[in-house]
Every structure is written in structure tokens, then in C-alpha cells.
Design an enzyme around this catalytic site. Structure first.
Site, PDB file in Angstrom:
ATOM      1  N   GLY A 158     -11.643   1.825  -4.682  1.00  0.00           N
ATOM      2  CA  GLY A 158     -10.861   3.046  -4.466  1.00  0.00           C
ATOM      3  C   GLY A 158      -9.520   2.909  -5.158  1.00  0.00           C
ATOM      4  O   GLY A 158      -9.345   2.100  -6.071  1.00  0.00           O
ATOM      5  N   ARG A 159      -8.535   3.690  -4.660  1.00  0.00           N
ATOM      6  CA  ARG A 159      -7.232   3.734  -5.346  1.00  0.00           C
ATOM      7  C   ARG A 159      -6.562   2.367  -5.402  1.00  0.00           C
ATOM      8  O   ARG A 159      -6.042   1.960  -6.438  1.00  0.00           O
ATOM      9  CB  ARG A 159      -6.313   4.738  -4.643  1.00  0.00           C
ATOM     10  CG  ARG A 159      -6.709   6.172  -4.905  1.00  0.00           C
ATOM     11  CD  ARG A 159      -5.979   7.100  -3.983  1.00  0.00           C
ATOM     12  NE  ARG A 159      -6.509   6.982  -2.633  1.00  0.00           N
ATOM     13  CZ  ARG A 159      -6.820   8.007  -1.848  1.00  0.00           C
ATOM     14  NH1 ARG A 159      -6.616   9.224  -2.259  1.00  0.00           N
ATOM     15  NH2 ARG A 159      -7.309   7.817  -0.649  1.00  0.00           N
ATOM     16  N   ILE A 160      -6.563   1.643  -4.273  1.00  0.00           N
ATOM     17  CA  ILE A 160      -5.855   0.357  -4.269  1.00  0.00           C
ATOM     18  C   ILE A 160      -6.646  -0.679  -5.068  1.00  0.00           C
ATOM     19  O   ILE A 160      -6.081  -1.445  -5.857  1.00  0.00           O
ATOM     20  CB  ILE A 160      -5.604  -0.123  -2.821  1.00  0.00           C
ATOM     21  CG1 ILE A 160      -4.754   0.913  -2.072  1.00  0.00           C
ATOM     22  CG2 ILE A 160      -4.908  -1.487  -2.825  1.00  0.00           C
ATOM     23  CD1 ILE A 160      -4.578   0.637  -0.586  1.00  0.00           C
ATOM     24  N   ARG A 243      -8.368  -4.642   5.821  1.00  0.00           N
ATOM     25  CA  ARG A 243      -8.241  -4.674   7.270  1.00  0.00           C
ATOM     26  C   ARG A 243      -8.831  -5.991   7.776  1.00  0.00           C
ATOM     27  O   ARG A 243      -9.855  -6.467   7.261  1.00  0.00           O
ATOM     28  CB  ARG A 243      -8.982  -3.505   7.916  1.00  0.00           C
ATOM     29  CG  ARG A 243      -8.204  -2.198   7.897  1.00  0.00           C
ATOM     30  CD  ARG A 243      -6.959  -2.263   8.782  1.00  0.00           C
ATOM     31  NE  ARG A 243      -6.171  -1.045   8.775  1.00  0.00           N
ATOM     32  CZ  ARG A 243      -5.077  -0.832   8.027  1.00  0.00           C
ATOM     33  NH1 ARG A 243      -4.642  -1.766   7.192  1.00  0.00           N
ATOM     34  NH2 ARG A 243      -4.400   0.293   8.121  1.00  0.00           N
ATOM     35  N   GLU A 272      -4.256  -8.240  15.140  1.00  0.00           N
ATOM     36  CA  GLU A 272      -2.834  -8.412  14.784  1.00  0.00           C
ATOM     37  C   GLU A 272      -1.937  -8.039  15.949  1.00  0.00           C
ATOM     38  O   GLU A 272      -2.269  -7.097  16.669  1.00  0.00           O
ATOM     39  CB  GLU A 272      -2.462  -7.463  13.617  1.00  0.00           C
ATOM     40  CG  GLU A 272      -3.025  -7.846  12.310  1.00  0.00           C
ATOM     41  CD  GLU A 272      -2.742  -6.805  11.215  1.00  0.00           C
ATOM     42  OE1 GLU A 272      -1.823  -5.985  11.375  1.00  0.00           O
ATOM     43  OE2 GLU A 272      -3.454  -6.818  10.218  1.00  0.00           O
ATOM     44  N   HIS A 289       1.055  -8.717   7.186  1.00  0.00           N
ATOM     45  CA  HIS A 289       0.739  -7.305   6.889  1.00  0.00           C
ATOM     46  C   HIS A 289       1.897  -6.626   6.125  1.00  0.00           C
ATOM     47  O   HIS A 289       2.497  -5.676   6.614  1.00  0.00           O
ATOM     48  CB  HIS A 289       0.409  -6.538   8.181  1.00  0.00           C
ATOM     49  CG  HIS A 289      -0.456  -5.330   7.923  1.00  0.00           C
ATOM     50  ND1 HIS A 289      -1.391  -4.853   8.832  1.00  0.00           N
ATOM     51  CD2 HIS A 289      -0.532  -4.484   6.856  1.00  0.00           C
ATOM     52  CE1 HIS A 289      -1.981  -3.776   8.340  1.00  0.00           C
ATOM     53  NE2 HIS A 289      -1.481  -3.538   7.143  1.00  0.00           N
TER      54      HIS A 289
HETATM   55  C1  DGY Z   1      -1.950   1.086   5.589  1.00  0.00           C
HETATM   56  O1  DGY Z   1      -1.310   1.997   5.092  1.00  0.00           O
HETATM   57  O2  DGY Z   1      -3.150   1.191   5.853  1.00  0.00           O
HETATM   58  C2  DGY Z   1      -1.217  -0.155   5.916  1.00  0.00           C
HETATM   59  O3  DGY Z   1      -2.087  -1.224   6.031  1.00  0.00           O
HETATM   60  C3  DGY Z   1      -0.438   0.047   7.197  1.00  0.00           C
HETATM   61  O4  DGY Z   1      -1.261   0.688   8.104  1.00  0.00           O
END
Ligand code: DGY
Length: 323
Positions: A158-160, A243, A272, A289
Site C-alpha cells: 500500500g502507500r507506506i 501493527r 503496547e 511506536h
Molecule cells: C498509525 O497512524 O496507524 C500509527 O501507527 C498510529 O496509530
């Protein structure tokens, strides 16, 4: 005079965003930044017109009210929303929005940071220096893995994932391979000359670095388990900025301690902020995170929540609706 909508912001947000929200709405902010108790979030559904939660708030099905709630929108601060039961939100007639895109670059940067830290043993090195144990330069000291020219495997294109791919390819000359459950447009893969593989397993077997970029939640729970870790190369590195629940932390700790894989860089954890204890015994790079944690991005995320609320309360479709 029209009454302002009451909105609840569950954690402290960047000041310019809180200022904007306070100008537009009757906003309850959390100046102390103490996480809210589930009971307080549950009561908020009848006290506020909007609730703005984050990943640190859990909104499972049983937190949603049985009757018609006053709150009609959850403006989530973050792109990931597996902490919200969106089916329950829909059933309660509550709209859910998120904050995509604005955090892709910084989260991808952190994936690359973790790759380099794990490959070049940066955390181990810094711990040695701070402990006063560094005995000086020598040819065999803390030798790591060269990433330039290696294969960067992405699960979740995806985007990331795509942003990380561009960095890996153009920055480090890495060959990029990926698996995504959905078809990916040719031009998007071309940005990093990424080659598709037909399964998760194919990526795991071939990659020198495996970077996770899929959503969390039930469908990807412990997707990376002992069996899949065993498919990776013994020299490989696992990076997780997605996640925590996507990885079985106990299996990962075992894989690191037993030499099944060489290293890991983690930014997210199941449960977490508790770090699964076995991970602390390993060489994994462990960050708290921080994926989207830059001033520019955290502000942009908050402004995006505000845009979503503004659209919703103006009777328009919020731009980043996910449920
Ligand atoms: C996100 O934007 O999903 C980050 O992990 C914080 O929730």
C-alpha cells in the site's frame, strides 16, 4: 447563536491542532495525556458529538452503546484503525475516519531506519558504548549485514509499503519484491522496479529484509508465526512498522535466539506499551511506536482529523471515511 458540537480528544495533540479544534468546537482536551479508562470512553458516546481516539484507545464491540449514541463520528488520529471495531461502529450508526497519506513518508523512513539499525547492529553498538564496554576498532568487531544491493521484500504494497520500496530501491539499490492481496497498478510497482510474488511465502523465502506494511486486526493476526519465520533466510531481517499483532512475538524471539533469522527491527507490539518480555532477551531493535512521530506529520494528522470533523458536521462526506 449556534451551539458548538462537543468533541472529545482522548490524548494530547499538537498545539496548532488543539487550537483549531478549540476554535471550532466545544473541545474537551487531555492536557495531562493520561490514557482514558474504557469506562470513560464508553460514557463519552452519550456525552459528545464526536470522539477522537488514537491507537492507544481500545474500542471493541462491547464499548459501543446499545441504543442510539449522541456521538456520530469517531475521528481517529492515525491511519491504522484495528483498535476500533468498525462493524460495531457501523451497527451503532457511527462514522469512522482515519489519517492516510500524510504519514506515509515518515513511517517509511522509520522502516528504513529499523532496517539499517538491525542490519548494522546500531542498538547493540550504542548499548556497548554507553556501558563503557567498547574496546576500540578491530576488523571483526560487531560485523553486520550489507543492505546495498540486497533484496527488500514487502508484505502489503500500500502507500507506506510503496514509499519504503522507493527508499530501498533508489537509496540503497535494493531489488524490491512484494506480495499484496490486492492487484497493484503497474505504474506504482514501476516506481521502485518492484516485482510481484504470488504468495507471502515466496517473499519470505527470497528476501534479505522483510518489511511488514499490512493492516492489523483479526485477518492478519500472527500472520508471521514460527512456520513462516522458518521460511526466511538465516541471514534475513524482519521489520515491523505495521501493527504488533501481525507478528507472533514469542515465535519471533525464539527465531532470533535460535538463529532462524538474523535480526529484527520493531516499532509496534501486541499489547503496547508492554513489550512482550521474550523480545527483550533478543538482539531485536525495539522502538516505541515512532512511525509517524515528526512534528510535521503529527500536525498534519491532526489537521486531517479536523477536516474530517468539519466536513461531517457540515453535512458532507468526510474525506477519509473508513466505516
Ligand atoms: C498509525 O497512524 O496507524 C500509527 O501507527 C498510529 O496509530
Amino acid at each position: 447563536m449556534t451551539t458548538k458540537q462537543r468533541i472529545l480528544v482522548t490524548r494530547s495533540w499538537p498545539k496548532p491542532v488543539e487550537d483549531r479544534l478549540s476554535r471550532t468546537y466545544d473541545a474537551t482536551l487531555n492536557a495531562d495525556d493520561v490514557p482514558m479508562a474504557p469506562e470513560a470512553i464508553a460514557s463519552a458516546f452519550s456525552e459528545y458529538d464526536a470522539i477522537c481516539p488514537t491507537v492507544s484507545d481500545k474500542l471493541p464491540a462491547d464499548i459501543f452503546p446499545a441504543g442510539t449514541p449522541r456521538a456520530k463520528i469517531l475521528g481517529n488520529y492515525g491511519v491504522g484503525f484495528s483498535h476500533i471495531d468498525t462493524d460495531a461502529a457501523k451497527a451503532a450508526g457511527i462514522v469512522v475516519t482515519n489519517t492516510p497519506d500524510v504519514l506515509s513518508e515518515c513511517t517509511a523512513d522509520l522502516a528504513i531506519t529499523l532496517m539499517l539499525m538491525a542490519a548494522r547492529r546500531a542498538s547493540e553498538g550504542e548499548r556497548e558504548v554507553r556501558a563503557g564496554k567498547w574496546a576500540g576498532w578491530r576488523p571483526t568487531h560487531m560485523v553486520g549485514t550489507k543492505v546495498s544491493g540486497a533484496t527488500f521484500g514487502i508484505l502489503g504494497f500500500g502507500r507506506i509499503g510503496r514509499t519504503a520500496a522507493r527508499r530501498a530501491h533508489h537509496g540503497f539499490g535494493m531489488k524490491v519484491i512484494y506480495y499484496d492481496a490486492f492487484p497493484v497498478k503497474r505504474e506504482l510497482a514501476a516506481e521502485s522496479k518492484a516485482e510481484a510474488r504470488d504468495s507471502i511465502e515466496a517473499v519470505l523465502r527470497e528476501a534479505d529484509v522483510v518489511s511488514l506494511h499490512m493492516p492489523g486486526g483479526k485477518e492478519n493476526y500472527h500472520l508471521i508465526n514460527a512456520e513462516r519465520l522458518a521460511m526466511m533466510k538465516p541471514t534475513a531481517i524482519l521489520v515491523n512498522t505495521a501493527r504488533g499483532e501481525v507478528v507472533d512475538a514469542a515465535a519471533l524471539a525464539e527465531a532470533l535466539l535460535g538463529g532462524t533469522i538474523a535480526g529484527a527491527g520493531l516499532d509496534v507490539y501486541e499489547g503496547e506499551p508492554t513489550i512482550p518480555p521474550p523480545l527483550l532477551e533478543t538482539n531485536a531493535v525495539l522502538l516505541p511506536h515512532l512511525g509517524s512521530a515528526t512534528r510535521a506529520t503529527r500536525e498534519a494528522m491532526g489537521m486531517m482529523v479536523a477536516d474530517n470533523l468539519d466536513a461531517f458536521f457540515a453535512g458532507k462526506e468526510p474525506p477519509n471515511r473508513v466505516a
